[in-house]
Design a protein around this motif. Structure first.
Motif, PDB file in Angstrom:
ATOM      1  N   SER A  39     -24.942  37.897 -14.620  1.00  0.00           N
ATOM      2  CA  SER A  39     -26.148  37.505 -13.888  1.00  0.00           C
ATOM      3  C   SER A  39     -25.907  37.530 -12.387  1.00  0.00           C
ATOM      4  O   SER A  39     -26.743  38.008 -11.609  1.00  0.00           O
ATOM      5  N   LEU A  40     -24.756  37.014 -11.956  1.00  0.00           N
ATOM      6  CA  LEU A  40     -24.425  36.982 -10.534  1.00  0.00           C
ATOM      7  C   LEU A  40     -24.310  38.408  -9.976  1.00  0.00           C
ATOM      8  O   LEU A  40     -24.743  38.673  -8.843  1.00  0.00           O
ATOM      9  N   SER A  41     -23.759  39.321 -10.770  1.00  0.00           N
ATOM     10  CA  SER A  41     -23.544  40.696 -10.286  1.00  0.00           C
ATOM     11  C   SER A  41     -24.849  41.394  -9.935  1.00  0.00           C
ATOM     12  O   SER A  41     -24.870  42.288  -9.091  1.00  0.00           O
ATOM     13  N   HIS A  42     -25.939  40.975 -10.577  1.00  0.00           N
ATOM     14  CA  HIS A  42     -27.238  41.593 -10.274  1.00  0.00           C
ATOM     15  C   HIS A  42     -27.739  41.202  -8.881  1.00  0.00           C
ATOM     16  O   HIS A  42     -28.635  41.850  -8.341  1.00  0.00           O
ATOM     17  N   SER A  43     -27.146  40.157  -8.310  1.00  0.00           N
ATOM     18  CA  SER A  43     -27.552  39.709  -6.971  1.00  0.00           C
ATOM     19  C   SER A  43     -26.823  40.474  -5.873  1.00  0.00           C
ATOM     20  O   SER A  43     -27.188  40.377  -4.695  1.00  0.00           O
ATOM     21  N   VAL A  44     -25.787  41.205  -6.253  1.00  0.00           N
ATOM     22  CA  VAL A  44     -24.993  41.946  -5.270  1.00  0.00           C
ATOM     23  C   VAL A  44     -25.768  43.198  -4.849  1.00  0.00           C
ATOM     24  O   VAL A  44     -26.215  43.980  -5.684  1.00  0.00           O
ATOM     25  N   SER A  49     -22.745  51.195  -7.059  1.00  0.00           N
ATOM     26  CA  SER A  49     -22.174  52.007  -8.137  1.00  0.00           C
ATOM     27  C   SER A  49     -20.946  51.347  -8.750  1.00  0.00           C
ATOM     28  O   SER A  49     -20.749  51.371  -9.975  1.00  0.00           O
ATOM     29  N   LYS A  50     -20.112  50.730  -7.898  1.00  0.00           N
ATOM     30  CA  LYS A  50     -18.913  50.067  -8.411  1.00  0.00           C
ATOM     31  C   LYS A  50     -19.269  48.821  -9.213  1.00  0.00           C
ATOM     32  O   LYS A  50     -18.659  48.537 -10.258  1.00  0.00           O
ATOM     33  N   TRP A  51     -20.287  48.089  -8.764  1.00  0.00           N
ATOM     34  CA  TRP A  51     -20.688  46.913  -9.514  1.00  0.00           C
ATOM     35  C   TRP A  51     -21.346  47.285 -10.837  1.00  0.00           C
ATOM     36  O   TRP A  51     -21.263  46.534 -11.820  1.00  0.00           O
ATOM     37  N   LYS A  52     -21.969  48.430 -10.871  1.00  0.00           N
ATOM     38  CA  LYS A  52     -22.541  48.887 -12.149  1.00  0.00           C
ATOM     39  C   LYS A  52     -21.432  49.179 -13.157  1.00  0.00           C
ATOM     40  O   LYS A  52     -21.533  48.828 -14.341  1.00  0.00           O
ATOM     41  N   LEU A  53     -20.353  49.808 -12.693  1.00  0.00           N
ATOM     42  CA  LEU A  53     -19.207  50.070 -13.576  1.00  0.00           C
ATOM     43  C   LEU A  53     -18.606  48.767 -14.086  1.00  0.00           C
ATOM     44  O   LEU A  53     -18.266  48.635 -15.270  1.00  0.00           O
ATOM     45  N   ILE A  54     -18.468  47.803 -13.168  1.00  0.00           N
ATOM     46  CA  ILE A  54     -17.916  46.503 -13.568  1.00  0.00           C
ATOM     47  C   ILE A  54     -18.833  45.830 -14.578  1.00  0.00           C
ATOM     48  O   ILE A  54     -18.383  45.261 -15.583  1.00  0.00           O
ATOM     49  N   ARG A  55     -20.127  45.888 -14.315  1.00  0.00           N
ATOM     50  CA  ARG A  55     -21.080  45.241 -15.214  1.00  0.00           C
ATOM     51  C   ARG A  55     -21.042  45.891 -16.603  1.00  0.00           C
ATOM     52  O   ARG A  55     -21.141  45.207 -17.634  1.00  0.00           O
ATOM     53  N   ASP A  56     -20.901  47.218 -16.656  1.00  0.00           N
ATOM     54  CA  ASP A  56     -20.786  47.906 -17.949  1.00  0.00           C
ATOM     55  C   ASP A  56     -19.564  47.406 -18.719  1.00  0.00           C
ATOM     56  O   ASP A  56     -19.626  47.181 -19.940  1.00  0.00           O
ATOM     57  N   LYS A  57     -18.431  47.247 -18.009  1.00  0.00           N
ATOM     58  CA  LYS A  57     -17.213  46.743 -18.662  1.00  0.00           C
ATOM     59  C   LYS A  57     -17.397  45.307 -19.126  1.00  0.00           C
ATOM     60  O   LYS A  57     -16.920  44.915 -20.199  1.00  0.00           O
ATOM     61  N   VAL A 101     -22.082  39.062  -2.116  1.00  0.00           N
ATOM     62  CA  VAL A 101     -23.425  38.523  -1.925  1.00  0.00           C
ATOM     63  C   VAL A 101     -23.572  37.957  -0.513  1.00  0.00           C
ATOM     64  O   VAL A 101     -24.584  38.180   0.174  1.00  0.00           O
ATOM     65  N   ASP A 102     -22.530  37.240  -0.041  1.00  0.00           N
ATOM     66  CA  ASP A 102     -22.574  36.614   1.279  1.00  0.00           C
ATOM     67  C   ASP A 102     -22.174  37.558   2.406  1.00  0.00           C
ATOM     68  O   ASP A 102     -22.249  37.187   3.588  1.00  0.00           O
ATOM     69  N   LEU A 103     -21.728  38.779   2.009  1.00  0.00           N
ATOM     70  CA  LEU A 103     -21.215  39.756   2.995  1.00  0.00           C
ATOM     71  C   LEU A 103     -20.105  39.133   3.841  1.00  0.00           C
ATOM     72  O   LEU A 103     -20.005  39.364   5.055  1.00  0.00           O
ATOM     73  N   SER A 104     -19.237  38.379   3.166  1.00  0.00           N
ATOM     74  CA  SER A 104     -18.166  37.670   3.871  1.00  0.00           C
ATOM     75  C   SER A 104     -16.808  38.331   3.691  1.00  0.00           C
ATOM     76  O   SER A 104     -15.776  37.731   3.960  1.00  0.00           O
ATOM     77  N   PHE A 105     -16.782  39.563   3.209  1.00  0.00           N
ATOM     78  CA  PHE A 105     -15.505  40.263   3.022  1.00  0.00           C
ATOM     79  C   PHE A 105     -15.061  40.840   4.357  1.00  0.00           C
ATOM     80  O   PHE A 105     -15.863  41.102   5.261  1.00  0.00           O
ATOM     81  N   SER A 106     -13.731  41.092   4.478  1.00  0.00           N
ATOM     82  CA  SER A 106     -13.164  41.489   5.761  1.00  0.00           C
ATOM     83  C   SER A 106     -13.252  42.979   6.046  1.00  0.00           C
ATOM     84  O   SER A 106     -13.179  43.394   7.201  1.00  0.00           O
TER      85      SER A 106
END
Length: 580
Positions: A39-44, A49-57, A101-106
């Motif tokens: 559910s959280l991944s749908h908010s990203v 494309s990478k999150w879709k692969l993760i969600r499939d797994k 989601v927060d765009l807090s990555f470096s």
């Protein structure tokens, strides 16, 4: 310089999560964690494309864990150890999701690398769970299948349901796999949107293809039924072919069950609608397998019909056609043309037409093997052939024989004229129309054919059709008569009946001036002027005024006919009509 990654406390002890018990996390808890992460991944919104692969797994893993939760998995060390590892990866992934989601990555590159790593971890977990199932560690006696979403369900629910089926197809016992296939078949039968979900998930197609090689008949037949439905979608055929479906389908036809062979042949029939797949079928021995089915006297109609259809789709490839001939296909299909089953008869007749059309060497072989005689026998009124079979036989004879005078003579000797005339007189409307078209083409083939048709009594039937409601029928009848009265004997026979001339002249007043039918009518009348009796009957007809009116209206064919009639003997009768 590569930046330092943010610290990940969850990596040190995943069970520190407040949602997970410290002593022994359960399958139910990890299932809830994965569901929450999906559910959280749908908010990203980034790295879609990478999150879709993760969600499939995640969906694949989750359906497997749900299956395990329905099994007797208590006190199983292997599954307990896997659960702890999965929770660690889920916690790590949850942290990545929140930062996305927060765009807090470096950095984007660093985050993409982290997502690739996490996707690989989930893939390893799914494979490990599959190994546990395969090893028989889990007892599946109490396993249940997730209920299928109702009609109109969202795509995510459909994907989850199909994922659950995939897991059971991969790791379940035979009964569970069979039930999974039954449920999948029910889904695609009820709602074709499931077909698209299957194609998108991908791996399920390969599983279905693999089931075709299963020694268990029920699994093989269920997989065939699903593949048959998918093959009905033109845009998905390439996916099935790309997953290697052709070769196992042919193996099923060679050694599968009666039901399996029938469905496999129907699948190949759909695949070979695209000529690009012809070589694939041939390369895997499909032509030999299909010919064997057709030549086997024990083969059932429901198997022979689609097998004939596949061969019909393949015969257009010259090299494959030559191979069929070498394998005795012509004699096989001549025999099948005598079948009592309509579908087999029609398919075999169409095959003979296709393999011989435009190929003189094959035509000669067909004559030698008794093919033309066989087709004429199909037209025997005593044969009880269906209307569709009769139509197919007449069209095949036209396409195979009418280009050669010698073949037309063979037809005459075999009694084809009598059969054709019978259906011209007594067939239903559709069959009469086909018979009329064939008769018109026959009248154009040779002088011998015209003479035989005249002697056989075709002209009175053509005259009857001149009064048909259908303009097309009237034109065909007039065209045939126009060809036949070119023969003096036919012309004399035609002119002997006063009603024939009366009919022609009467029709000149009803047909449109520039219609093709009127041109044929004038052609017949012009031929009749070749004899004094013909000219006399035209001039003495009460409908002669129709020609006069047309001549006065400057209709060329009418003026031409008047000129022919204007001999010294008839000039006084026609005074004032003709103006030079």
């Amino acid at each position: 310089m590569r930046k330092e990654r943010n610290p990940r406390p969850a990596e040190t002890d995943p069970t520190n999560s407040p949602d997970v018990a410290l002593d022994k996390p359960s399958l139910r808890q990890v299932i809830l964690l994965i569901s929450s992460l999906i559910s959280l991944s749908h908010s990203v919104k980034v790295f879609a494309s990478k999150w879709k692969l993760i969600r499939d797994k995640l969906e694949e893993l989750n359906s497997g864990l749900i299956a395990a939760d329905n099994c007797d998995s208590d006190e199983t060390p292997a599954i307990s150890d896997l659960i702890r590892k999965i929770i660690g990866t889920v916690t790590e992934c949850d942290d990545l999701a929140r930062r996305c989601v927060d765009l807090s990555f470096s950095g984007k590159l660093l985050m993409q690398s982290d997502l690739d790593v996490i996707c690989a971890k989930f893939d390893r977990h799914a494979k490990k769970l599959s190994e546990i199932y395969t090893a028989g560690i889990l007892s599946q006696g109490f396993a249940i299948v997730v209920s299928r979403p109702g009609l109109g369900a969202c795509k995510d629910d459909m994907r989850f349901y199909v994922r659950d089926i995939v897991t059971r197809m991969k790791v379940g016992c035979s009964d569970l796999k069979r039930q999974a296939l039954v449920n999948l078949l029910a889904a695609v039968t009820e709602d074709e949107k499931y077909v698209k979900v299957i194609i998108e998930i991908g791996e399920i197609v390969n599983l279905l293809v693999n089931f075709l090689g299963s020694p268990e008949t029920e699994l093989q037949e269920a997989a065939l039924q699903v593949l048959h439905i998918i093959s009905g979608f033109h845009s998905y055929k390439a996916v099935l072919v790309g997953n290697g479906v052709i070769a196992p389908l042919i193996r099923v036809m060679e050694c599968g069950s009666a039901v399996g062979k029938k469905i496999a042949a129907r699948c190949l029939l759909k695949f070979t609608e695209n000529s690009e797949n012809a070589w694939s079928v041939s390369a895997h021995g499909g032509v030999t397998a299909l010919l064997k089915i057709c030549s086997n006297s024990d083969s059932k109609t429901e198997l022979i019909s689609p097998a004939c259809g596949v061969l019909n789709n393949l015969v257009g490839v010259e090299e494959i056609k030559r191979f069929m001939i070498e394998e005795g296909a012509i004699s096989t299909f001549i025999r099948l043309s005598r079948s009592r089953e309509e579908s087999v008869q029609i398919n075999s007749i169409v095959f003979l037409q296709n393999i011989a059309y435009g190929d003189e060497s094959v035509n000669k072989l067909l004559v030698k093997e008794g093919g033309i005689r066989g087709l004429v026998r199909v037209l025997d009124p005593k044969s009880c052939s269906s209307s569709k079979t009769l139509e197919a036989a007449m069209q095949a004879i036209e396409n195979i024989c009418f280009s050669s005078v010698s073949y037309v003579n063979i037809l005459i000797n075999y009694g084809f004229m009598d059969n054709l005339l019978h259906f011209l007189r007594n067939g239903d409307v559709s069959l009469q129309g086909i018979a009329l078209k064939v008769a018109v083409k026959l009248s154009e083939t040779s002088e011998e054919a015209k003479k035989a048709m005249g002697d056989g009594g075709f002209m009175p039937e053509f005259v009857k059709f001149l009064g048909a409601k259908s303009f097309e029928v009237r034109v065909m009848a007039a065209e045939a008569l126009s060809a036949m009265v070119m023969i003096p004997k036919n012309r004399k026979r035609f002119a002997q009946d006063n009603r024939n001339v009366e009919t022609l002249l009467q029709m000149l007043d009803t047909e449109e001036v520039n219609s093709g039918n009127k041109r044929f009518l004038f052609s017949i009348l012009n031929s009749l002027t070749g004899s004094s009796s013909g000219r006399r009957k035209i001039v003495n007809s009460r409908y002669m005024k129709n020609i006069e009116k047309l001549a006065e209206s400057e209709v060329y064919d009418a003026k031409k006919l008047i000129r022919k009639l204007s001999t010294n003997k008839f000039r006084s009768l026609l005074n004032g009509i003709w103006h030079t």
